[in-house]
Design a protein around this motif. Structure first.
Motif, PDB file in Angstrom:
ATOM      1  N   ARG A 567      -6.195  38.729 -33.724  1.00 13.02           N
ATOM      2  CA  ARG A 567      -6.609  39.832 -34.611  1.00 13.02           C
ATOM      3  C   ARG A 567      -7.702  40.678 -33.949  1.00 13.02           C
ATOM      4  NH1 ARG A 567      -5.845  35.420 -38.140  1.00 13.02           N
ATOM      5  NH2 ARG A 567      -8.078  34.947 -38.304  1.00 13.02           N
ATOM      6  N   GLU A 568      -8.603  40.033 -33.216  1.00 17.02           N
ATOM      7  CA  GLU A 568      -9.656  40.777 -32.508  1.00 17.02           C
ATOM      8  C   GLU A 568      -9.053  41.664 -31.427  1.00 17.02           C
ATOM      9  OE1 GLU A 568     -12.236  37.750 -31.062  1.00 17.02           O
ATOM     10  OE2 GLU A 568     -13.312  37.505 -32.970  1.00 17.02           O
ATOM     11  N   PHE A 569      -8.038  41.135 -30.734  1.00 18.63           N
ATOM     12  CA  PHE A 569      -7.368  41.913 -29.695  1.00 18.63           C
ATOM     13  C   PHE A 569      -6.737  43.172 -30.285  1.00 18.63           C
ATOM     14  CE2 PHE A 569      -3.600  43.072 -27.261  1.00 18.63           C
ATOM     15  CZ  PHE A 569      -4.066  43.086 -25.956  1.00 18.63           C
ATOM     16  N   ILE A 570      -6.070  43.011 -31.416  1.00 22.26           N
ATOM     17  CA  ILE A 570      -5.439  44.157 -32.068  1.00 22.26           C
ATOM     18  C   ILE A 570      -6.489  45.188 -32.441  1.00 22.26           C
ATOM     19  CG2 ILE A 570      -4.145  44.912 -34.102  1.00 22.26           C
ATOM     20  CD1 ILE A 570      -2.793  42.116 -34.086  1.00 22.26           C
ATOM     21  N   SER A 571      -7.604  44.735 -33.034  1.00 24.97           N
ATOM     22  CA  SER A 571      -8.653  45.653 -33.488  1.00 24.97           C
ATOM     23  C   SER A 571      -9.306  46.396 -32.322  1.00 24.97           C
ATOM     24  CB  SER A 571      -9.725  44.883 -34.266  1.00 24.97           C
ATOM     25  OG  SER A 571      -9.173  44.296 -35.417  1.00 24.97           O
ATOM     26  N   GLU A 572      -9.356  45.747 -31.156  1.00 25.92           N
ATOM     27  CA  GLU A 572      -9.938  46.409 -29.986  1.00 25.92           C
ATOM     28  C   GLU A 572      -9.074  47.576 -29.516  1.00 25.92           C
ATOM     29  OE1 GLU A 572     -10.320  43.451 -27.003  1.00 25.92           O
ATOM     30  OE2 GLU A 572     -11.821  42.277 -28.124  1.00 25.92           O
ATOM     31  N   HIS A 573      -7.778  47.466 -29.719  1.00 25.06           N
ATOM     32  CA  HIS A 573      -6.860  48.464 -29.165  1.00 25.06           C
ATOM     33  C   HIS A 573      -6.335  49.464 -30.192  1.00 25.06           C
ATOM     34  CE1 HIS A 573      -6.760  45.350 -26.032  1.00 25.06           C
ATOM     35  NE2 HIS A 573      -6.405  46.318 -25.208  1.00 25.06           N
ATOM     36  N   ALA A 574      -6.464  49.153 -31.470  1.00 24.55           N
ATOM     37  CA  ALA A 574      -5.827  50.015 -32.464  1.00 24.55           C
ATOM     38  C   ALA A 574      -6.522  49.902 -33.814  1.00 24.55           C
ATOM     39  CB  ALA A 574      -4.354  49.635 -32.604  1.00 24.55           C
ATOM     40  N   ARG A 575      -6.292  50.923 -34.610  1.00 24.13           N
ATOM     41  CA  ARG A 575      -6.731  50.890 -36.003  1.00 24.13           C
ATOM     42  C   ARG A 575      -5.649  50.201 -36.832  1.00 24.13           C
ATOM     43  NH1 ARG A 575      -8.323  55.805 -40.259  1.00 24.13           N
ATOM     44  NH2 ARG A 575      -7.921  54.558 -42.130  1.00 24.13           N
ATOM     45  N   ILE A 576      -6.045  49.242 -37.634  1.00 23.15           N
ATOM     46  CA  ILE A 576      -5.106  48.607 -38.550  1.00 23.15           C
ATOM     47  C   ILE A 576      -4.911  49.533 -39.748  1.00 23.15           C
ATOM     48  CG2 ILE A 576      -4.663  46.612 -40.021  1.00 23.15           C
ATOM     49  CD1 ILE A 576      -6.397  44.964 -38.084  1.00 23.15           C
ATOM     50  N   LEU A 577      -3.693  49.984 -39.912  1.00 21.02           N
ATOM     51  CA  LEU A 577      -3.391  50.932 -40.991  1.00 21.02           C
ATOM     52  C   LEU A 577      -3.024  50.216 -42.286  1.00 21.02           C
ATOM     53  CD1 LEU A 577      -1.090  53.368 -38.972  1.00 21.02           C
ATOM     54  CD2 LEU A 577      -3.525  53.691 -39.486  1.00 21.02           C
ATOM     55  N   ALA A 578      -2.134  49.241 -42.167  1.00 21.10           N
ATOM     56  CA  ALA A 578      -1.607  48.605 -43.378  1.00 21.10           C
ATOM     57  C   ALA A 578      -1.082  47.207 -43.050  1.00 21.10           C
ATOM     58  CB  ALA A 578      -0.488  49.451 -43.981  1.00 21.10           C
ATOM     59  N   VAL A 579      -1.068  46.366 -44.076  1.00 19.53           N
ATOM     60  CA  VAL A 579      -0.442  45.058 -44.012  1.00 19.53           C
ATOM     61  C   VAL A 579       0.409  44.908 -45.272  1.00 19.53           C
ATOM     62  CG1 VAL A 579      -0.726  42.563 -43.936  1.00 19.53           C
ATOM     63  CG2 VAL A 579      -2.345  44.046 -42.704  1.00 19.53           C
ATOM     64  N   VAL A 580       1.708  44.719 -45.090  1.00 22.40           N
ATOM     65  CA  VAL A 580       2.625  44.547 -46.221  1.00 22.40           C
ATOM     66  C   VAL A 580       3.169  43.127 -46.173  1.00 22.40           C
ATOM     67  CG1 VAL A 580       4.757  45.305 -47.320  1.00 22.40           C
ATOM     68  CG2 VAL A 580       3.242  46.982 -46.249  1.00 22.40           C
ATOM     69  N   SER A 581       2.855  42.353 -47.197  1.00 19.42           N
ATOM     70  CA  SER A 581       3.318  40.965 -47.271  1.00 19.42           C
ATOM     71  C   SER A 581       4.707  40.922 -47.895  1.00 19.42           C
ATOM     72  CB  SER A 581       2.328  40.136 -48.099  1.00 19.42           C
ATOM     73  OG  SER A 581       2.781  38.805 -48.228  1.00 19.42           O
ATOM     74  N   LEU A 582       5.645  40.277 -47.186  1.00 22.71           N
ATOM     75  CA  LEU A 582       7.024  40.184 -47.659  1.00 22.71           C
ATOM     76  C   LEU A 582       7.271  38.825 -48.307  1.00 22.71           C
ATOM     77  CD1 LEU A 582       8.886  41.721 -44.580  1.00 22.71           C
ATOM     78  CD2 LEU A 582       8.196  42.880 -46.681  1.00 22.71           C
ATOM     79  N   ASP A 583       8.265  38.788 -49.181  1.00 22.85           N
ATOM     80  CA  ASP A 583       8.626  37.547 -49.850  1.00 22.85           C
ATOM     81  C   ASP A 583       9.291  36.591 -48.857  1.00 22.85           C
ATOM     82  OD1 ASP A 583       9.146  36.409 -52.835  1.00 22.85           O
ATOM     83  OD2 ASP A 583      10.835  35.912 -51.537  1.00 22.85           O
ATOM     84  N   GLN A 584       9.180  35.302 -49.139  1.00 24.66           N
ATOM     85  CA  GLN A 584       9.720  34.284 -48.235  1.00 24.66           C
ATOM     86  C   GLN A 584      11.235  34.338 -48.123  1.00 24.66           C
ATOM     87  OE1 GLN A 584       7.700  30.642 -48.724  1.00 24.66           O
ATOM     88  NE2 GLN A 584       8.903  29.505 -47.240  1.00 24.66           N
ATOM     89  N   ASN A 585      11.908  34.959 -49.093  1.00 23.59           N
ATOM     90  CA  ASN A 585      13.371  35.048 -49.050  1.00 23.59           C
ATOM     91  C   ASN A 585      13.885  36.185 -48.169  1.00 23.59           C
ATOM     92  OD1 ASN A 585      13.563  32.929 -50.851  1.00 23.59           O
ATOM     93  ND2 ASN A 585      13.759  34.235 -52.654  1.00 23.59           N
TER      94      ASN A 585
END
Length: 686
Positions: A567-585
């Protein structure tokens, strides 16, 4: 008991449905229902249209009454030719067939047998086959109220699919007539009429011939679908004429009514339309084999690089005959590709036995990502773990406005299409993807058979003559997007969308050592690492500054303490715009992993300036679109029937986007509103 809901109440917790029937048919049945008190309880009853006596309504009886009424009204069979619960002898045992229609000239001989008892097709067909063999009936029908199958018993244990059954004044020869045009295919489309999926039809073919044919099922079905698609493209001119005719006769709302479209097309003059070739029209099995092989050869010539020039059908002529009969009334051109995708997902996973953790991303998930990232004309897009290329193909749809519907593509659209790329390391899925892209891209495609993670060895592919013949043009276009002329590491793509495989670790040290995420905090390299982790870094390498990405990840990558460095690596290189949690199915039946989709934009001085603190869009999907078994859940109308969209397709019941207004606004629409308020670069001016 609420009379309005009485039918749905009876059907609850059963495997029967009424989506096969029209609203008028269901309402007619409702109007004939009455209740009686039996042993102190109110029970629903009806006077049987055949037996003329009171019958308690149960799920199977509802379907029987509805279908018998259709046989009388639509097909005009008289009441005196019907029997319910007709006894069929099997030695000392006797079983009852649900509906029998007797032969006109031999009133004691069954002509049509209808089986309702078994809610699943395979079980029902086995029962139906036994009844037809025992009685000599030439026609069998299976239905559970949701799907329907029609069969012609040509000889014992040899059943072929037929488009429909003859009405009272027709013969079987009228149903299997030789002249069959695109108009007939639209009217008789098995998927729309019988509420089947292509996967259902393939399973039926496996049961009938493929399982014991001694052939590679994937290859033979792929050849069949490839050839069938080609046959439909040859009728493109007829499609344009039909579309023009329907546009003049029906408005948009009426066009969404498949039954009305069928009725209207009856008035379309197809005298000058091309006769479709992918059909079993009564010729000998050898003649049919030669005809279909010739059609396949022509398809290979048009869409090169999918099959070898010498490739032939390995099925025997008799087995091929059965398969052609099963597929000939399926209309494959479907605007959202769900029809073809579900079938290939089944075949690819069956072939690979899940070894590579591959599964096709559901189309409603893809559409949400495309809507949110908003690819624009002139931008370059890539999926480096493309599978069947759902993300690239739907990006093409988004850019051009053209769906997968066998239409001509303009030069302007072609220019945008050739800026869309897909890469995958599995040869079978690449061939599937190239087929769909060659058609959607009008003969050209940038789908490449490469290992995205092992980019230093791409030259080994390029230097292979056979590889270059197939993929050379697309690879040349890809090379032009490299940041450095002599390196395949960094590229300048505007948009990336991917669902990388989760299963299995990368263990080759030479690959692991190429990536920052391949090393621990103490500077030592991992001995093995998850593919999806390396894909996070690899995907960011593909993007130019300001480029944006959607990637499907296991949920744990976003909340496990052990993955904090990722997660730190991602934040160093990019802005986190969104996180969409999907159902397990969402990715069942092939994977039950809990997943989320991560949306990011690479830092850029103009498009996405670096900031320390910023808001992030979070969403949780509460309607997955699938059940626990991985089967799609579709939207029903107020009468319990499947609702169709304006393209005549079933609507998956989900909350990811509004499906062109057919569903309430979903996560994508909420994100778009949020993105505009946040003035994200790719939504400014829209």
């Amino acid at each position: 008991m609420n009379h309005e809901d009485i039918i749905q109440t009876i059907l609850n917790d059963s495997n029967y449905s009424l989506s096969l029937f029209e609203e008028e048919e269901v309402n007619d049945l409702k109007g004939r229902i009455y209740t009686k008190v039996v042993n102190g309880n109110e029970k629903p009853y009806i006077t049987c249209i055949i037996r003329d006596r009171e019958i308690q309504l149960k799920p199977e009886e509802i379907v029987r009454q509805l279908y018998a009424k259709r046989l009388m009204d639509k097909y005009e069979y008289p009441k005196n030719r019907f029997a319910f619960e007709y006894p069929v002898s099997f030695g000392r045992e006797t079983k009852n067939s649900d509906i029998v229609i007797f032969d006109r000239d031999s009133p004691e001989t069954p002509y049509i047998i209808v089986e309702l008892k078994k809610p699943k097709l395979k079980d029902g067909k086995d029962q139906l086959r036994s009844y037809c063999n025992a009685t000599g009936a030439p026609i069998g029908i299976w239905t559970n109220g949701e799907q329907i199958s029609h069969y012609h018993r040509k000889e014992p244990n040899y059943f072929i699919d037929i488009t429909d059954i003859p009405n009272v004044n027709q013969t079987l020869g009228d149903i299997t007539r030789e002249r069959f045009t695109l108009k007939d295919l639209i009217i008789n489309d098995k998927i729309a009429n019988e509420r089947k999926s292509l996967k259902d039809i393939i399973l039926d073919m496996e049961d009938e011939v493929l399982a014991n044919a001694g052939v590679d099922v994937f290859e033979e079905v792929f050849k069949l679908i490839f050839t069938k698609l080609y046959d439909e493209t040859l009728s493109q001119h007829d499609k344009n004429r039909i579309e023009g005719f329907l546009d003049n006769e029906l408005n948009d709302e009426e066009r969404a009514n498949y039954e009305l479209v069928k009725q209207t097309l009856e008035n379309f003059n197809d005298r000058n339309c091309r006769v479709m070739e992918f059909r079993n029209t009564g010729q000998t099995e050898i003649e049919l084999y030669n005809k279909i092989q010739s059609l396949f050869d022509s398809a290979k010539e048009k869409w090169r690089g999918i099959f070898q020039d010498s490739s032939r059908f390995e099925l025997s002529s008799s087995h091929l005959s059965v398969c052609i009969s099963s597929l000939q009334d399926v209309k494959l051109f479907n605007s959202n590709l769900l029809v073809i995708d579900e079938a290939f997902e089944y075949l690819v996973n069956k072939s690979a036995k899940g070894e590579k953790g591959q599964y096709f991303t559901p189309r409603h998930v893809i559409d949400m990502c495309v809507k949110m990232l908003n690819p624009k004309r002139g931008e370059y897009m890539i999926d480096p773990a493309a599978g069947s290329c759902g993300f690239p193909v739907h990006t093409i749809f988004h850019l051009t406005g053209h769906l997968f519907e066998n239409t001509e593509i303009s030069d302007e659209d072609q220019e945008d299409i050739l800026k869309v790329f897909g890469i995958d390391f599995d040869e079978k899925t690449v061939r599937v993807a190239r087929t769909l892209n060659l058609i959607a891209g009008d003969g050209e495609t940038n789908v490449l058979h490469l290992n995205s993670l092992d980019y230093e060895r791409w030259n080994e592919y390029v230097n292979n003559h056979n590889w270059s013949q197939t993929y050379g043009s697309g690879y040349n276009r890809l090379e032009k997007l490299r940041e450095s002329r002599n390196s395949n590491k960094d590229f300048d793509f505007d948009v990336l969308m991917a669902n990388p495989p989760f299963a299995g670790d990368i263990k080759e040290s030479r690959i692991i050592h190429k990536y920052e995420l391949g090393f621990k905090n103490n500077g030592k390299a991992y001995s093995k690492i998850g593919r999806d982790i390396l894909f996070i870094e690899r995907n960011l390498d593909f993007l130019k500054s300001g480029g944006r990405m959607a990637i499907v990840l296991p949920q744990g990558r976003l909340n496990n303490s052990s993955d904090e460095r990722i997660r730190e690596f991602i934040s160093e290189h990019a802005r986190i715009l969104a996180v969409v949690s999907l159902d397990q199915n969402t990715f069942k039946p092939h994977a039950g992993t809990k997943t989320s989709i991560l949306f990011v934009q690479k830092w850029d001085n103009e498009l996405c300036p670096v900031v320390e603190d910023y808001p992030i869009f979070f969403a949780v999907s509460e309607k997955t679109g699938k059940d626990n078994s991985g089967d799609y859940l579709y939207v029903h109308d107020e009468n319990g029937q499947y609702k169709l969209d304006k393209n005549g397709h079933l609507i998956v019941n989900h909350d990811l986007h509004n499906h062109g207004g057919e569903l309430p606004d979903g996560i994508a629409e909420e994100f778009i509103s949020w993105a505009k308020d946040e003035r994200l670069s790719f939504w400014e001016g829209d």
